[in-house]
Design an enzyme around this catalytic site. Structure first.
Site, short mmCIF file in Angstrom:
data_model
loop_
_atom_site.label_atom_id
_atom_site.label_comp_id
_atom_site.label_asym_id
_atom_site.label_seq_id
_atom_site.Cartn_x
_atom_site.Cartn_y
_atom_site.Cartn_z
N CYS A 293 0.84 -1.18 0.00
CA CYS A 293 0.00 0.00 0.00
C CYS A 293 0.88 1.24 0.00
CB CYS A 293 -0.91 0.01 1.21
SG CYS A 293 0.00 -0.07 2.74
N ASP B 7 -3.62 15.53 -36.01
CA ASP B 7 -2.88 16.32 -36.96
C ASP B 7 -2.82 15.47 -38.23
OD1 ASP B 7 -1.08 18.45 -37.74
OD2 ASP B 7 0.47 16.91 -37.66
N CYS C 149 2.28 2.01 3.31
CA CYS C 149 3.50 1.35 3.81
C CYS C 149 4.71 2.03 3.21
CB CYS C 149 3.58 -0.12 3.45
SG CYS C 149 2.10 -0.88 2.90
P1 ADP Z 1 -0.39 19.64 -41.10
O1 ADP Z 1 -1.37 20.37 -40.28
O2 ADP Z 1 -1.05 18.79 -42.14
O3 ADP Z 1 0.58 18.83 -40.27
P2 ADP Z 1 1.35 21.91 -41.38
O4 ADP Z 1 0.59 22.76 -40.42
O5 ADP Z 1 2.63 21.38 -40.91
O6 ADP Z 1 0.45 20.72 -41.93
O7 ADP Z 1 1.59 22.74 -42.71
C1 ADP Z 1 0.51 23.32 -43.41
C2 ADP Z 1 0.85 23.80 -44.81
O8 ADP Z 1 1.84 24.82 -44.74
C3 ADP Z 1 1.46 22.75 -45.69
O9 ADP Z 1 0.48 22.01 -46.36
C4 ADP Z 1 2.30 23.55 -46.64
O10 ADP Z 1 1.53 24.04 -47.71
C5 ADP Z 1 2.76 24.73 -45.82
N1 ADP Z 1 4.10 24.51 -45.25
C6 ADP Z 1 4.41 24.34 -43.93
N2 ADP Z 1 5.73 24.21 -43.77
C7 ADP Z 1 6.29 24.24 -45.00
C8 ADP Z 1 7.62 24.16 -45.51
N3 ADP Z 1 8.68 23.95 -44.71
N4 ADP Z 1 7.81 24.27 -46.84
C9 ADP Z 1 6.76 24.45 -47.65
N5 ADP Z 1 5.49 24.54 -47.24
C10 ADP Z 1 5.23 24.44 -45.94
MG MG Z 2 2.20 18.15 -38.74
#
Ligand code: ADP
Ligand code: MG
Length: 758
Positions: A24, A442, A27
């Site tokens: 427990c 996500d 203890c």
């Molecule tokens: P998710 O929500 O699907 O994980 P993110 O939020 O990471 O996607 O990214 C959203 C969008 O932003 C991508 O679909 C892309 O168009 C753009 N993006 C994000 N980071 C990059 C990057 N390093 N280079 C090019 N485009 C990017």
């Molecule tokens: Mg992501």
């Protein structure tokens, strides 16, 4: 382990011991305070979940050991990993606890006494007394220690008083049975808890003790003086260029970072590392719970405890034995098991009021009727007196079943999850998992593999579409790759990889800045380059309707489009495809059917891509075009609307949302140390299939905890009334008490059983 193997010399620094027979959290506290009082001890902590005791200061191990045994617990000297895990040995280890041995002795006397009673022997009283003495020894000592440490009326005190009282009024059989059964109950609880702890510790048994190191032949005697093959003079010392490397078998704790080890086919990988050469499918189930072997070749990360498949691998060691993923995982599980869940805190608070309350009522029951109404205090030939009722109440006042009800469930559930590659960071998160109404995901890296590939690109140069290998397109890719090289986003890696695969030249970018959830920008050869989502460019005037049409078509297929801009002019677009994980759909279906939770996808991608992915994985709701902070706000809004929210992510652009959720679940944590430490729940593998399983586990755990608590409370209530009215005998109270403790313990332990899952 015999006494003599303990060091009698004072140890400076930290001593770690494994305590057996602790049943427990109470203890654990008594033990902790008793050891902390020893001369020379600066601090002592006892982890009830793992059964480990850590002592800081300068004190002889033997002294600590004596204190622990005096309170009736066992000490296990084998604290090095890899020494546990044998079921048979568990029994023997429990017998090393003197408390358990005396319980056994008490039971033998009890058995003899009942036999003597049947045979009408005049030894009956003697035998019951001997049984009672054997049973009383440790509860009395532990109860005394609890009183001395001002821990109040713990269950040992209650049971000791009840047994002594029964003895005083001549109820020898009851006296002996109360205390022996109490000790037996505690021993059995200790045993079941030990098994739950064992099930996590047995993971350490996965780690190999030895490894085969590849060592170049050094300072070779037989080749000294020979001309070096590279013409750099004669060989004197150092690595020999002619000899084959030696293979040496060494203990894993002697391996340094950077050492190269050889793992043969079928062998268990002894250390965390990176594959230097070779190729093999590795069974990672021990760490990640993934049932399918994972193909690995040069550059891939491998984990200690996993099993090599067909190929031989040369592995460069990246972690010392004590901080490899397996060790960290076990450490985190042990810490997690120590965290009190809200249900447990409630029970503890309740027990602090309940026990003294019942004891004072018992005192009143013993004293008032005889004093005020002239009722009999002691037993008489015509029946039991009021003292007897009071003693019965003392047995019922014992909160044993209540306090064991939740921790045993939490420990079992966390162990069960850990063995399936899921780390739940404490009872609180286990309870939340059981209450979750909405699971938010996500997209990139979570519902999809997160390993996107460049599948198409096109530039604004008019005749681009008619030429298969357009030079302008390649130029655009070179510029985009230059800025993306500084980003760790999966999309960025796809771009860089595509440029490398095509063997294009590399440019350097400066002033690179990532725009989270949107793209990246930087300077290449003096011009400003911007790569990112089409939304970033929507005020650009250079986009023809035909161009926009093409972008939209790709997006409707679920492919992500990134535009590349240079000096505010759009040069073209890159199309990247990141297919959904094979088991996303099944996992989501299991979540919404089996667990009745709502599933939501949060993504930074635009609505068209999001809709296509949502369609293929079967997620119920979609929120597209979200920046990382939008994801966080959405999680909070979902929580306000529906109740507890779980957020599942990979840690890229979703960290704020993971933190905002009631429970943040990180994927693929075996590969990223940080996710493993910070997530509330970590899926070691890259496998969503584990998710419905842990959700179910959480639900069951919550149900079992609630049931256990109510069961114990109602049983206590019924018996309390029965005791006051004289309807319950001491016998009944004892059996009900022990029965309830055992029942709730076994009920919680059910979660350890394999069958329940997957
Ligand atoms: P998710 O929500 O699907 O994980 P993110 O939020 O990471 O996607 O990214 C959203 C969008 O932003 C991508 O679909 C892309 O168009 C753009 N993006 C994000 N980071 C990059 C990057 N390093 N280079 C090019 N485009 C990017
Ligand atoms: Mg992501």
């Amino acid at each position: 382990m015999s006494e003599c193997s303990y060091n009698l010399v004072k140890m400076k620094g930290e001593i770690e011991l494994v305590i057996t027979g602790m049943d427990c959290a109470d203890c654990a506290l008594t033990l902790q305070k008793s050891v902390a009082r020893l001369a020379g001890v600066q601090a002592c902590s006892v982890n009830f979940g793992s059964g480990r005791m850590r002592v800081n200061g300068s004190v002889a191990v033997a002294v600590v050991n004596r204190t622990v045994t005096a309170l009736g617990y066992g000490v296990d000297a084998e604290t090095t990993p890899g020494q546990h895990g044998d079921r048979q040995v568990l029994w023997l280890r429990l017998l090393r606890s003197p408390r358990n041995v005396l319980t056994l002795v008490g039971m033998v006397f009890l058995g003899l006494a009942f036999a003597a009673q049947a045979a009408d022997s005049n030894l009956v009283t003697t035998l019951f007394s001997l049984g009672a003495l054997a049973g009383l020894y440790f509860p009395t000592r532990a109860g005394w220690a609890a009183l001395r440490n001002r821990r109040g009326l713990d269950m040992n005190v209650l049971m000791t008083i009840a047994a002594l009282g029964a003895f005083a009024i001549g109820e020898y059989a009851e006296a002996a049975t109360v205390i022996v059964l109490f000790s037996l109950g505690e021993a059995l609880e200790g045993f079941t808890l030990e098994r739950a702890r064992e099930s996590v510790r047995s993971l350490t048994a996965l780690a190999s003790d030895e490894a085969t190191v590849v060592k170049p032949c050094m300072d070779c005697e037989s080749h000294r003086g020979r001309a070096m093959p590279d013409g750099s003079g004669n060989y004197q010392a150092g690595p020999c260029p002619w000899c084959d490397a030696h293979l040496l078998t060494v203990a894993v704790e002697s391996l340094a970072l950077g050492a190269v080890i050889l793992v043969s086919p079928g062998e268990r990988i002894p250390m965390d590392g990176v594959v230097r050469s070779g190729q093999s499918a590795i069974n990672q189930a021990p760490i990640t719970g993934e049932s399918m072997p994972v193909e690995k070749n040069a550059g891939a990360q491998v984990f200690a405890g996993t099993v090599n498949g067909e190929g031989a691998l040369e592995i460069e060691v990246t972690h010392l034995e004590r901080d490899n993923t397996l060790a960290r995982m076990i450490h985190l599980v042990e810490e997690a098991q120590e965290q009190k869940s809200p249900a447990q805190r409630f029970v503890d608070r309740f027990a602090r009021v309940y026990t003294p309350g019942v004891v004072s009522v018992a005192v009143a029951v013993a004293a008032l009727p005889p004093l005020l109404l002239g009722e009999p205090f002691l037993d008489s030939p015509s029946g039991h007196g009021w003292l007897y009722r009071a003693l019965t109440m003392l047995v019922i006042a014992c909160p044993c079943a209540l306090v064991i009800a939740t921790p045993v469930t939490v420990i079992s559930a966390i162990s069960a999850a850990a063995r399936r590659g899921v780390l739940i960071k404490g009872g609180a998160f286990l309870e939340i998992l059981g209450r979750v109404r909405v699971v938010a995901f996500d997209k990139t890296g979570t519902l999809t593999y997160g390993r996107p590939q460049l599948v198409a690109m096109e530039c604004t140069n008019g005749d681009c579409t008619t030429r298969p290998d357009c030079a302008d397109c390649n130029e655009m890719l070179v510029v985009a790759a230059a800025v993306e090289r500084s980003s760790s986003h999966p999309l960025a890696r796809a771009v860089v990889q595509a440029a490398e695969q095509r063997g294009l030249r590399q440019l350097r970018a400066s002033d690179v800045r990532t725009l989270p959830g949107r793209g990246v920008q930087g300077k290449v050869n003096g011009s400003a380059v911007l790569v990112g989502s089409p939304e970033l460019f929507h005020d650009s005037e250079f986009l023809s309707p035909a161009f926009c049409e093409q972008v939209e078509t790709a997006e409707r297929r679920g492919q992500t489009v990134m535009l590349v801009g240079e000096n505010r002019v759009v040069r073209g677009y890159l199309v990247v495809s990141d297919p959904p994980r094979g088991n996303s759909r099944a996992a989501l279906a299991a979540l919404s059917d089996g667990n009745a939770v709502r599933t939501v996808m949060l993504t930074g991608d635009n609505a068209a891509v999001a809709a296509a992915v949502a369609e293929s994985v079967g997620v119920q709701q979609v929120r597209a075009g979200m920046l990382p902070e939008d994801k966080m706000v959405t999680v909070q809004a979902l929580a306000a609307e529906h109740g507890a929210v779980a957020m599942v992510g990979d840690g890229v652009n979703d960290t704020p949302a993971l933190a905002a959720a009631d429970v943040g679940i990180a994927m693929g944590s075996a590969g990223t140390a940080q996710a493993l430490e910070t997530a509330d729940v970590a899926l070691m593998g890259d496998d969503l299939a584990a998710l419905p399983v842990v959700m179910r586990l959480g639900r069951r755990a919550l149900r079992i905890m609630r049931f256990n608590i109510w069961f114990a409370l109602i049983l206590k209530g019924v018996f309390l009334v029965a005791a006051v009215t004289g309807a319950a005998s001491l016998w009944m109270a004892v059996f009900a008490d022990m029965g309830a403790s055992l029942f709730v313990t076994l009920n919680g332990m059910r979660l350890l059983r394999e069958k329940l899952l997957r």
